[in-house]
Design an enzyme around this catalytic site. Structure first.
Site, PDB file in Angstrom:
ATOM      1  N   GLU A 121      -1.750 -28.551 -22.132  1.00 40.59           N
ATOM      2  CA  GLU A 121      -1.334 -27.320 -22.817  1.00 40.59           C
ATOM      3  C   GLU A 121      -0.805 -26.293 -21.811  1.00 40.59           C
ATOM      4  O   GLU A 121       0.231 -25.660 -22.039  1.00 40.59           O
ATOM      5  CB  GLU A 121      -2.516 -26.737 -23.602  1.00 40.59           C
ATOM      6  CG  GLU A 121      -2.923 -27.563 -24.824  1.00 40.59           C
ATOM      7  CD  GLU A 121      -3.625 -28.884 -24.474  1.00 40.59           C
ATOM      8  OE1 GLU A 121      -4.144 -29.032 -23.345  1.00 40.59           O
ATOM      9  OE2 GLU A 121      -3.646 -29.789 -25.337  1.00 40.59           O
ATOM     10  N   GLY A 150     -13.283 -25.218  -4.982  1.00 38.63           N
ATOM     11  CA  GLY A 150     -14.045 -24.339  -5.869  1.00 38.63           C
ATOM     12  C   GLY A 150     -13.130 -23.313  -6.511  1.00 38.63           C
ATOM     13  O   GLY A 150     -13.002 -22.180  -6.039  1.00 38.63           O
ATOM     14  N   SER A 165     -12.261 -23.539 -10.484  1.00 37.10           N
ATOM     15  CA  SER A 165     -12.677 -23.309 -11.877  1.00 37.10           C
ATOM     16  C   SER A 165     -14.119 -22.809 -11.944  1.00 37.10           C
ATOM     17  O   SER A 165     -14.952 -23.150 -11.107  1.00 37.10           O
ATOM     18  CB  SER A 165     -12.578 -24.603 -12.674  1.00 37.10           C
ATOM     19  OG  SER A 165     -11.255 -25.039 -12.758  1.00 37.10           O
ATOM     20  N   GLU A 198      -0.575 -29.343  -4.491  1.00 41.21           N
ATOM     21  CA  GLU A 198      -1.194 -30.323  -5.386  1.00 41.21           C
ATOM     22  C   GLU A 198      -0.116 -30.944  -6.266  1.00 41.21           C
ATOM     23  O   GLU A 198       0.009 -32.148  -6.382  1.00 41.21           O
ATOM     24  CB  GLU A 198      -2.264 -29.655  -6.264  1.00 41.21           C
ATOM     25  CG  GLU A 198      -2.936 -30.671  -7.186  1.00 41.21           C
ATOM     26  CD  GLU A 198      -3.924 -30.038  -8.158  1.00 41.21           C
ATOM     27  OE1 GLU A 198      -3.735 -28.863  -8.526  1.00 41.21           O
ATOM     28  OE2 GLU A 198      -4.870 -30.737  -8.547  1.00 41.21           O
TER      29      GLU A 198
END
Lengths: 388, 344
Positions: A371, A124, A126, A241
């Site tokens: 980006e 949890g 974003s 990650e």
């Protein structure tokens, strides 16, 4: 410089190959994510055979091996076309973060069930108003006696609909500066007040979710680090990650390239083999070269990791290049079918390419948009001035 | 799996970088590139004394030098001698190279026919005399000895016995020449199947070497782009804050990382004579050649007008990048061979 497996590595590879040919070989390809309970059982089988948590310390149920073995594991899994353990968030994010920041009690409670697939984790981070800008999150946790009371909403949370626990970044001090007001909680997804609403992706699959927290009471002790450490703890999670991601991605690309090679050798809808078309041949060769370049970039990064203990900065670049390669590759495959490829009920290859082409559009968004990754490379690797 | 160069190789890299940077700053490099020959006539014995031309260097030792001579171009026929010619030459001729008294190159392409390294040729030998016309010979005007590909094998011919016509070339420090042999005395080096295998190995080695040079070229182009983006200000800010500029640099970085990984893989495969050497070298040449071009084009764009001037060093790198990419066919040619390996 030596690219050969050591004798120990070669033995591990051979043993895994033999185990896979006995336990996995011949199972069919699936378009979507498939049957989750079957995947969970598969995760348990992998754990029993000793292939989960290869790099984790043995005191936490791992095998204490170097990351080279994890790389070999991922390569061989993809070559056998076998799916990975479904506890992706737990194994790659929650687990390493608990090992780094958890209390002895937390390690004892959470790590083992995470390895054998009996407990699934979600993330949890974003929020609807806070995507790439993680530190702007507004989900709050307020102390009330021995509990944190959590209110707010998270989004894009993969596996939340299957998860038992969530690693949750919350704002515990609204008066502190942006990053300093965050804390990092472990939340029971079965607790009252937790609502999961699946979000259907463009593939039609509900792979990720919204999570709503309404006065969810979380034990005060279910925190990683101290109140206010949330940003630092979250960075550990993201480092892991990206640190382990590279090999998973190049192995996945190898699997897709092998499928593509198989595809182009078959006669297409017009009866001709795409493998006889020089334009297609060029495109296939290009993706094979791309795949090799990512594989060896990971190995180069691994050498840096083994020498210095810190993952090299190559990880962001591998994710960036992989996502674009996977989009090109799957679109190329779909283009070979023409309109036939768009039929839902009788799609060629049992819908494999249709699903993965659509799914690939998420690759440049999830786990750091392209980006943001370009910003990271520009600022942290190349030392260009920050734009913000 | 160990991807690191040895301590000695890293030391060699350090020396090479220092030597090249001190001897050839951008102004000096431009002066040599625009000179009549395009080479530094005095540097060859110096390379010999530093051990760069020794026969006992492994390909991984040389790999470090190829990368550094891309990063700071060495205006001398190093690539032609070491990668193209030396593998075909006997030990005695190797000694002449090592002592700094011989520069050599390979002559394979012939006018008016397919010109890839492994294409058949017409040049023939009778009674120890070689006759034929070669074109696009790298560093042909500054070599003392030619390794010549003839229909039945490889031969060594002294430059004094050949008629050389230099061509101005946009890469001023690596020019090509036409070479005419009219009953030139020729010494047999290899024939038949042996020659064919040897030429294949020379090609692998050349691809790996050029990929390594390409990595050096792309690195320098990226260095220049990043430095300029930090210092050049527009609208009151360094242009590197603008994503239209910074993301160009990031894209170059990603391509460069990929090129470097493949170039090192290829170098290792060549040095180990690995079974994947052919594919690794094809892949490295294809990707590193285009990565070098891509890096230079982005660096030129990032510099604006100044990057498009003759005065700025970037075009020297751009032209070298084009040379690397064009050698023995564009990346498409290499990919066609990779495709044959994958699909046929």
């Amino acid at each position: 410089m030596d690219f050969h497996d050591t004798s120990e590595e070669a033995a591990f590879r051979a043993e895994l190959r033999a185990w896979l040919s006995e336990h996995w070989a011949g199972r069919p390809l699936e378009g979507g994510r498939g049957d989750f309970d079957a995947l969970r059982r598969w995760g348990g089988e992998l754990y029993k055979a000793g292939y989960v948590g290869l790099t984790w310390p043995s005191e936490y149920g791992g095998r204490g091996l170097s990351p080279t073995y994890q790389a070999i594991y991922l390569e061989e899994m993809s070559r056998a076309n076998a799916p990975g353990h479904p506890g992706v968030i737990g194994l790659n994010m929650a687990g390493p973060t608990i090992i780094a920041w958890g209390t002895p009690e937390q390690k004892k409670r959470y790590l083992r069930p995470l390895l054998d697939g009996s407990e699934i984790w979600c993330q949890g981070f974003s929020e609807p108003g806070s995507g790439s800008d993680l530190a702007s999150g507004r989900t709050s946790a307020v102390l009330d006696g021995d509990h944190w009371v959590v209110n707010g909403q998270k989004v894009w949370s993969s596996y939340a609909h299957k998860a038992d626990f969530c690693i949750l970044v919350v704002r515990t001090d609204p008066s502190a500066a942006k990053h300093a007001g965050l804390s990092y909680l472990i939340v029971d997804m079965h607790a009252p007040g937790v609502t999961v609403r699946p979000l259907v992706q463009i593939t039609g699959d509900p792979e990720f979710n919204e999570i709503f927290f309404d006065d969810v009471r979380v034990p005060r002790s279910s925190i990683l680090g101290s109140p206010g450490d949330g940003w630092k703890v979250a960075m550990t999670t993201l480092l892991h990650e990206r640190g382990t991601l590279g090999f998973a991605l190049s192995a996945e690309l190898e699997r897709m390239v092998n499928q593509l090679i198989k595809l182009v050798k078959e006669p297409g809808p017009d009866g001709r083999r795409p493998a006889d078309d020089p334009v297609i041949r060029d495109a296939v060769a290009r993706e094979w070269i791309e795949m090799q370049s990512l594989r060896f970039t990971n190995y180069r990064s691994l050498t840096t990791l083994l020498e210095t203990g810190i993952p090299g900065p190559e990880g962001s670049g591998v994710k960036l290049a992989w996502s674009e390669a996977n989009q090109r590759l799957t679109s190329l495959a779909q283009s070979l079918f023409g309109l036939t490829g768009l039929v839902s009920d009788e799609a060629p290859w049992n819908g494999f390419w249709q699903y993965w082409q659509l799914r690939s559009r998420g690759n440049t968004i999830e786990a750091g948009t392209s980006e943001i990754l370009r910003n990271i490379i520009a600022e942290r690797v190349l030392g260009l001035p920050k734009g913000r | 799996m160990d991807f690191a160069f040895s301590e000695e190789q890293e030391q060699l890299r350090g020396f090479a970088r220092e030597f090249l940077a001190s001897r050839y700053d951008d102004a000096r490099l431009a002066e040599i590139a625009d000179s009549s020959t395009g080479v530094d006539e005095d540097v060859w014995p110096k390379l010999a004394s530093m051990g760069w031309l020794d026969q006992d260097l492994t390909f991984l030792d040389q790999a470090v030098l190829f990368e550094e001579t891309g990063h700071r171009p060495l205006p001398a026929p190093y690539f032609s001698t070491v990668a193209l010619a030396a593998p075909a030459l006997d030990a005695d001729t190797g000694k002449r190279i090592a002592s700094g008294t011989l520069r050599a190159t390979l002559a394979w392409a012939e006018p008016g026919r397919p010109q890839a390294l492994l294409d058949p040729v017409e040049t023939s030998v009778a009674d120890g005399r070689l006759t034929g016309v070669k074109t696009l010979v790298p560093d042909g005007a500054v070599a003392d000895l030619f390794v010549v590909v003839a229909a039945d094998g490889l031969y060594a011919v002294e430059a004094a016995d050949a008629e050389v016509t230099p061509h101005p070339t946009i890469d001023g420090t690596r020019r090509v020449a036409d070479v005419r042999f009219s009953s030139a005395p020729a010494r047999a080096l290899a024939s038949g199947e042996e020659a064919r295998v040897l030429l294949g190995r020379i090609r692998d080695r050349a691809y790996a070497a050029l990929a390594l040079e390409g990595v050096g070229v792309a690195q320098r182009a990226l260095d220049l782009l990043v430095a300029y983006a930090k210092e050049r200000e527009q609208f009151g800010k360094p242009i590197g804050v603008y994503q239209a500029v910074s993301h160009k640099a990031s894209n170059v970085y990603v391509r460069l990382q990929e090129a470097r990984s493949l170039a090192y893989w290829a170098a290792w495969c060549v040095s180990e004579d690995d079974e994947m050497a052919r594919q690794a070298c094809l892949a490295a040449k294809a990707l590193a050649g285009s990565a070098a071009v891509f890096a230079c084009e982005n660096a030129i764009q990032g510099h604006g007008g100044i990057g498009f001037t003759w005065e700025h060093v970037l075009h020297r790198y751009y032209k070298r990048a084009q040379w690397l990419a064009a050698f023995d066919g564009s990346e498409r040619a290499q990919r066609a061979e990779v495709a044959a390996f994958l699909l046929d």
